[in-house]
Design a protein around this motif. Structure first.
Motif, mmCIF file in Angstrom:
data_model
loop_
_atom_site.group_PDB
_atom_site.id
_atom_site.type_symbol
_atom_site.label_atom_id
_atom_site.label_comp_id
_atom_site.label_asym_id
_atom_site.label_seq_id
_atom_site.Cartn_x
_atom_site.Cartn_y
_atom_site.Cartn_z
ATOM 1 N N TYR A 72 0.856 -1.187 0.000
ATOM 2 C CA TYR A 72 0.000 0.000 0.000
ATOM 3 C C TYR A 72 0.889 1.233 0.000
ATOM 4 O O TYR A 72 2.103 1.147 0.218
ATOM 5 N N ILE A 73 0.288 2.367 -0.272
ATOM 6 C CA ILE A 73 1.013 3.622 -0.455
ATOM 7 C C ILE A 73 0.634 4.591 0.657
ATOM 8 O O ILE A 73 -0.509 4.619 1.116
ATOM 9 N N ARG A 74 1.608 5.406 1.061
ATOM 10 C CA ARG A 74 1.347 6.541 1.936
ATOM 11 C C ARG A 74 2.061 7.730 1.310
ATOM 12 O O ARG A 74 3.247 7.645 0.982
ATOM 13 N N GLU A 75 1.361 8.835 1.138
ATOM 14 C CA GLU A 75 1.938 9.974 0.413
ATOM 15 C C GLU A 75 2.699 10.937 1.319
ATOM 16 O O GLU A 75 3.041 12.033 0.905
ATOM 17 N N GLY A 76 2.977 10.516 2.518
ATOM 18 C CA GLY A 76 3.718 11.326 3.483
ATOM 19 C C GLY A 76 3.408 10.840 4.878
ATOM 20 O O GLY A 76 2.449 10.094 5.101
ATOM 21 N N THR A 77 4.201 11.250 5.843
ATOM 22 C CA THR A 77 4.042 10.731 7.200
ATOM 23 C C THR A 77 2.721 11.155 7.835
ATOM 24 O O THR A 77 2.250 10.527 8.770
ATOM 25 N N GLU A 78 2.102 12.214 7.322
ATOM 26 C CA GLU A 78 0.833 12.674 7.874
ATOM 27 C C GLU A 78 -0.365 12.102 7.120
ATOM 28 O O GLU A 78 -1.517 12.290 7.549
ATOM 29 N N GLY A 79 -0.124 11.448 6.016
ATOM 30 C CA GLY A 79 -1.226 10.945 5.185
ATOM 31 C C GLY A 79 -1.709 9.574 5.609
ATOM 32 O O GLY A 79 -1.023 8.842 6.310
ATOM 33 N N GLY A 80 -2.910 9.236 5.160
ATOM 34 C CA GLY A 80 -3.458 7.920 5.438
ATOM 35 C C GLY A 80 -3.026 6.917 4.395
ATOM 36 O O GLY A 80 -2.485 7.277 3.341
ATOM 37 N N PRO A 81 -3.262 5.624 4.641
ATOM 38 C CA PRO A 81 -2.860 4.579 3.690
ATOM 39 C C PRO A 81 -3.776 4.566 2.461
ATOM 40 O O PRO A 81 -4.981 4.789 2.564
#
Length: 199
Positions: free
Chosen positions: A185-194
């Motif tokens: 799965y992908i996360r677009e940054g440490t603050e973003g959701g999966p």
């Protein structure tokens, strides 16, 4: 192959203040992504193994590597490229200096075998890979900020074009592994959701 179509997961869970897909268990997690993406930040928050592991995806049985026995863990990936005898990371000098840019040799990526027997390990389900893939401009800002601290030599002479190339490699490999049945799965940054990859 570079573009990724994603959408949020319908079912999620919270682990130590971070949102993850509902199907993920704590001990499955392997966190990867290009330099400066935020791997260490998430691992520290989880209380996982911040010591960086390494996997050469072109090696036979990479899924049994000792570095994967401690999870959740931050993992660097070595990729096979056309014209390069050995796998390279996206911060190796040979990859950075290559002109024209090296193309991924997908045929040399070794895939875990399917589960064959009742008591055998299902290697494709043993691990879940989180690919942290921020937008290029955001990642550049993070890398420039970190470069001022002088803590990571990979941030020297960082530029937007190199970051775009690094992100492209990770996007292509994430999509390929997903298509081969490995949990990604992908996360677009440490603050973003999966985000789940959709075909």
């Amino acid at each position: 192959m570079d573009s990724l179509h994603t959408r949020p997961f319908e079912s999620t869970k919270n682990i130590k203040g971070i949102t993850f897909p509902g199907f993920v268990s704590f001990r499955q997690l392997l966190i990867t992504g290009p330099p400066g993406a935020g791997k260490s930040t998430i691992i520290r928050q989880l209380g996982g193994w911040s010591e960086e592991g390494y996997i050469d995806l072109s090696l036979k049985n990479w899924w049994t590597a000792q570095s994967l026995s401690l999870r959740p863990r931050e993992i660097h990936l070595g990729f096979p490229f056309k014209g390069a005898k050995e796998a390279l990371t996206v911060f190796d000098k040979a990859w950075i200096d290559a002109s024209p840019p090296l193309e991924i040799d997908f045929e040399r990526i070794v895939l875990p075998p399917p589960k064959r027997f009742f008591f055998s390990v299902n290697w494709k389900e043993r691990y879940v890979f989180e690919f942290i893939l921020p937008e290029p401009d955001a990642l550049l800002r993070q890398r420039i900020k970190r470069a001022k601290l002088g803590t990571h030599h990979v941030d020297e002479a960082v530029n937007l074009e190199r970051i775009k190339r690094q992100l492209s490699v990770f996007r292509q490999v994430a999509k390929y592994l997903h298509q081969q049945g490995i949990s990604i799965y992908i996360r677009e940054g440490t603050e973003g959701g999966p985000l789940q990859i959709i075909d």
